[in-house]
Design a protein around this motif. Sequence first.
Motif, PDB file in Angstrom:
ATOM      1  N   VAL A 165       8.001   1.884   4.195  1.00  9.97           N
ATOM      2  CA  VAL A 165       8.486   3.205   3.796  1.00  9.97           C
ATOM      3  C   VAL A 165       7.983   4.214   4.825  1.00  9.97           C
ATOM      4  O   VAL A 165       6.784   4.242   5.140  1.00  9.97           O
ATOM      5  CB  VAL A 165       8.002   3.606   2.391  1.00  9.97           C
ATOM      6  CG1 VAL A 165       8.473   5.021   2.053  1.00  9.97           C
ATOM      7  CG2 VAL A 165       8.499   2.627   1.346  1.00  9.97           C
ATOM      8  N   ARG A 166       8.906   5.021   5.350  1.00 16.24           N
ATOM      9  CA  ARG A 166       8.524   6.126   6.241  1.00 16.24           C
ATOM     10  C   ARG A 166       8.913   7.427   5.569  1.00 16.24           C
ATOM     11  O   ARG A 166      10.072   7.608   5.165  1.00 16.24           O
ATOM     12  CB  ARG A 166       9.203   6.015   7.598  1.00 16.24           C
ATOM     13  CG  ARG A 166       8.778   7.117   8.571  1.00 16.24           C
ATOM     14  CD  ARG A 166       9.163   6.778   9.995  1.00 16.24           C
ATOM     15  NE  ARG A 166      10.599   6.872  10.210  1.00 16.24           N
ATOM     16  CZ  ARG A 166      11.213   7.981  10.632  1.00 16.24           C
ATOM     17  NH1 ARG A 166      10.517   9.092  10.849  1.00 16.24           N
ATOM     18  NH2 ARG A 166      12.513   7.981  10.830  1.00 16.24           N
ATOM     19  N   GLU A 167       7.956   8.340   5.457  1.00 14.23           N
ATOM     20  CA  GLU A 167       8.162   9.603   4.759  1.00 14.23           C
ATOM     21  C   GLU A 167       7.772  10.781   5.650  1.00 14.23           C
ATOM     22  O   GLU A 167       6.896  10.665   6.510  1.00 14.23           O
ATOM     23  CB  GLU A 167       7.331   9.657   3.478  1.00 14.23           C
ATOM     24  CG  GLU A 167       7.721   8.627   2.439  1.00 14.23           C
ATOM     25  CD  GLU A 167       6.849   8.704   1.213  1.00 14.23           C
ATOM     26  OE1 GLU A 167       7.345   8.437   0.117  1.00 14.23           O
ATOM     27  OE2 GLU A 167       5.641   9.026   1.362  1.00 14.23           O
ATOM     28  N   ARG A 219      16.196  10.940  -0.605  1.00 11.21           N
ATOM     29  CA  ARG A 219      15.383  11.126  -1.791  1.00 11.21           C
ATOM     30  C   ARG A 219      14.047  11.741  -1.430  1.00 11.21           C
ATOM     31  O   ARG A 219      13.547  11.560  -0.311  1.00 11.21           O
ATOM     32  CB  ARG A 219      15.156   9.791  -2.503  1.00 11.21           C
ATOM     33  CG  ARG A 219      16.452   9.077  -2.883  1.00 11.21           C
ATOM     34  CD  ARG A 219      17.215   9.849  -3.928  1.00 11.21           C
ATOM     35  NE  ARG A 219      18.502   9.214  -4.255  1.00 11.21           N
ATOM     36  CZ  ARG A 219      19.330   9.666  -5.180  1.00 11.21           C
ATOM     37  NH1 ARG A 219      19.012  10.757  -5.862  1.00 11.21           N
ATOM     38  NH2 ARG A 219      20.470   9.044  -5.412  1.00 11.21           N
ATOM     39  N   ARG A 227       7.669  15.066  -0.243  1.00 14.29           N
ATOM     40  CA  ARG A 227       7.613  13.816   0.520  1.00 14.29           C
ATOM     41  C   ARG A 227       9.035  13.256   0.565  1.00 14.29           C
ATOM     42  O   ARG A 227       9.580  12.831  -0.462  1.00 14.29           O
ATOM     43  CB  ARG A 227       6.656  12.814  -0.119  1.00 14.29           C
ATOM     44  CG  ARG A 227       5.252  13.377  -0.356  1.00 14.29           C
ATOM     45  CD  ARG A 227       4.346  12.347  -1.022  1.00 14.29           C
ATOM     46  NE  ARG A 227       4.007  11.291  -0.090  1.00 14.29           N
ATOM     47  CZ  ARG A 227       2.942  11.312   0.696  1.00 14.29           C
ATOM     48  NH1 ARG A 227       2.115  12.374   0.687  1.00 14.29           N
ATOM     49  NH2 ARG A 227       2.681  10.317   1.506  1.00 14.29           N
ATOM     50  N   THR A 236      11.781  10.592   1.819  1.00 14.61           N
ATOM     51  CA  THR A 236      11.932   9.216   2.288  1.00 14.61           C
ATOM     52  C   THR A 236      13.005   9.176   3.370  1.00 14.61           C
ATOM     53  O   THR A 236      14.183   9.442   3.108  1.00 14.61           O
ATOM     54  CB  THR A 236      12.321   8.289   1.131  1.00 14.61           C
ATOM     55  OG1 THR A 236      11.313   8.365   0.115  1.00 14.61           O
ATOM     56  CG2 THR A 236      12.457   6.859   1.605  1.00 14.61           C
ATOM     57  N   GLN A 240      13.090   6.375   5.788  1.00 11.48           N
ATOM     58  CA  GLN A 240      13.405   4.982   6.094  1.00 11.48           C
ATOM     59  C   GLN A 240      12.716   4.096   5.068  1.00 11.48           C
ATOM     60  O   GLN A 240      11.559   4.325   4.714  1.00 11.48           O
ATOM     61  CB  GLN A 240      12.928   4.642   7.516  1.00 11.48           C
ATOM     62  CG  GLN A 240      13.684   3.531   8.197  1.00 11.48           C
ATOM     63  CD  GLN A 240      13.279   3.417   9.661  1.00 11.48           C
ATOM     64  OE1 GLN A 240      12.287   4.012  10.094  1.00 11.48           O
ATOM     65  NE2 GLN A 240      14.032   2.665  10.432  1.00 11.48           N
ATOM     66  N   GLN A 241      13.418   3.053   4.600  1.00 12.46           N
ATOM     67  CA  GLN A 241      12.865   2.189   3.573  1.00 12.46           C
ATOM     68  C   GLN A 241      13.449   0.797   3.718  1.00 12.46           C
ATOM     69  O   GLN A 241      14.653   0.632   3.952  1.00 12.46           O
ATOM     70  CB  GLN A 241      13.159   2.752   2.184  1.00 12.46           C
ATOM     71  CG  GLN A 241      12.441   2.064   1.055  1.00 12.46           C
ATOM     72  CD  GLN A 241      12.624   2.806  -0.256  1.00 12.46           C
ATOM     73  OE1 GLN A 241      13.406   3.763  -0.339  1.00 12.46           O
ATOM     74  NE2 GLN A 241      11.911   2.383  -1.283  1.00 12.46           N
ATOM     75  N   ASN A 245       5.353   4.308  10.515  1.00 10.98           N
ATOM     76  CA  ASN A 245       4.772   5.434   9.793  1.00 10.98           C
ATOM     77  C   ASN A 245       3.339   5.608  10.265  1.00 10.98           C
ATOM     78  O   ASN A 245       2.985   5.130  11.345  1.00 10.98           O
ATOM     79  CB  ASN A 245       4.861   5.206   8.273  1.00 10.98           C
ATOM     80  CG  ASN A 245       4.277   3.867   7.846  1.00 10.98           C
ATOM     81  OD1 ASN A 245       3.347   3.360   8.462  1.00 10.98           O
ATOM     82  ND2 ASN A 245       4.829   3.280   6.788  1.00 10.98           N
TER      83      ASN A 245
END
Length: 393
Positions: free
Chosen positions: A41-43, A253, A313, A315, A317-318, A358
């Motif tokens: 996950v990249r936030e 999101r 926060r 999102t 990339q996931q 990340n």
Amino acid sequence: MNKKNIAMVAASVLALGLLVWAAWPEPPGVETARLTRGDFVRELVEDARTRVRERYTVTAPLAGQLVRPVLKPGDAVGADQVVAEIWPAAAGLLDARSQGEQRERVGAMQATLARTQANLARARVAEQQARADLQRAQSLGQQGFVSSTQQETALLTQQQRRQELAMAEQEVSAATHDLQRLRIGLSQPAASGSGPLMRVRAPISGRVLKLHRDSEGPIAAGAPILDLGDPGQLEIVTELLTEDAAALPAQARATLDHWGGQGQLRAHLSRVEPGAFTKVSALGVEEQRVKAVFDWQDAPPDGLGDGFKMEIRITVQQASGVLLAPVSTVFPQAQGHAVFVVEGGRVRKQAVDLLGRNGQQAWLGTELPEGAVLVTYPPATLREGDRVQPIKP
């Protein structure tokens, strides 16, 4: 060779081996980590604020004296309700020099009016003469004493004199109005508040979000008085770097933290505003940023208002079940990226595809198996095939 000599040679060889072993350099120790499989996950983490969707700023329609407002922030107002009252401003007084100049202008305009009135009288006489000449020519023409050409000339002359008379009447009217305007400039202005009271009305139903003026006093035309809106219709606004905003997926999101209550709130991207702006960071670096607007995934909680701060926060990339490595194991190589793999006490350089990163993990596209040992923070002197001693397998 006797036994004594053999023993001496053996001892010499052993001593030489020990010396060589003692002088042989030990492989450098390197920190390592294993390639694992998991969720990536990249936030983006930024500050955000709430904002009323439809905000209306009520301004002063004219300059004057603002009556002390009775409304307070949070008060409910209805459409067309009076929200402010303004006494029109009084005209300024003329000093002695300005009054003398104005009197001279009035005298000059009086002379201009007299000249235009004389021109009007002359044009009226000329029009009457042309009308009489036309009637005489038409009467003689019926008797055969005047030709048709002479009758047409008399008609055209009469039309020309009529137009000259109309122009003279307009000049007299214009001079009369100009003289009246100059005389008004010499009149004594009325006191402030003697004009009709101007009532400013609300354009919508809503609540007072902000009072720009909460006391009585002079106000200029166009100055803001108060802001109106519906606090129940909120959106979330954050400022992102333009390169981060361009990479946002549609309907991205986001979660909201530190908003003043328990738990996390959910939101999704509504739009990225088209215009960017320059902002100086806390370190003094100029950055190009753009505003991103988010809508609530669920109903916003009670207690939030316009301009409330929170942390968002987003999102970006996931992915699930992908190969992950610490970001410290990946380094740039030519047009791509690579890692050092430890195999049999030596390192091997392996090219990889950096699919995402990340703050802690890097998502790798590679043929390396899960559990492969990678060198973290590889020194600049490390080369392909060098012997190493893993510190942490």
